[in-house]
Design a protein around this motif. Structure first.
Motif, short mmCIF file in Angstrom:
data_model
loop_
_atom_site.label_atom_id
_atom_site.label_comp_id
_atom_site.label_asym_id
_atom_site.label_seq_id
_atom_site.Cartn_x
_atom_site.Cartn_y
_atom_site.Cartn_z
N ALA A 1 41.78 34.01 38.51
CA ALA A 1 41.98 33.14 37.05
C ALA A 1 43.22 33.06 36.89
O ALA A 1 44.22 33.86 37.65
N THR B 1 34.87 30.70 34.14
CA THR B 1 35.93 29.96 33.32
C THR B 1 35.44 28.64 33.42
O THR B 1 34.78 28.11 34.23
N ARG C 1 35.95 32.90 38.63
CA ARG C 1 37.42 33.34 39.05
C ARG C 1 37.48 34.84 39.16
O ARG C 1 36.73 35.52 38.19
#
Length: 149
Positions: free
Chosen positions: A39, A119, A124
């Protein structure tokens, strides 16, 4: 680093798809592909066996660059245990690892916990914590009972 549509599309599947991409990138020794699995948040965290906690994309990238500087990491995930909710997943993975160090190859069994969040760009990695496995795991025995602690 901005995400390209191809990168976002390639990683937008399930947590299992992302985990496969993560381990494939480690095998290839490709830091860019490893980081594509993470992420884009300042509070992502990674702990390698015997190492300090790395927080944030820059620290995690540096840790993986160091780990992979001798080439790909021969890692075979096994015995994956999964817990998934709507927007998060936790995988406990037994990793069989072989890494090339300056003084020669080393092998280990590692217990890893991978935490994924869904996400807008897809699943992620937000945390990867790895530590040396105990003798029970190293011998390939299945965990006994259903005790959490």
């Amino acid at each position: 680093m901005p995400r390209t549509p191809l990168r976002a599309a390639a990683l937008a599947g399930s947590p299992d798809d992302l985990e496969a991409a993560f381990y494939d990138a480690l095998q290839a020794g490709d830091v860019e592909r490893v980081m594509a699995c993470w992420a884009d948040e300042d509070d992502i965290v990674c702990v390698h066996p015997g190492a300090a906690r790395h927080v944030g994309p820059a620290a995690i990238r540096a840790a993986f660059a160091t780990l992979l500087q001798q080439g790909g990491l021969n890692v075979h995930p096994a015995q994956v245990m999964r817990v998934q909710a709507l927007a998060s997943a936790v995988h406990s993975v037994l990793e069989h690892v072989r890494v090339m160090l300056p003084d020669g190859p080393r092998e280990a069994v590692v217990q890893a916990t991978n935490v994924y969040h869904k996400t807008p760009q897809g699943w992620r990695l937000v945390a990867h914590h790895a530590s040396a496995a105990g003798m029970h795991e190293a011998e390939g025995a299945a965990p006994a009972g259903h005790l959490l602690h």
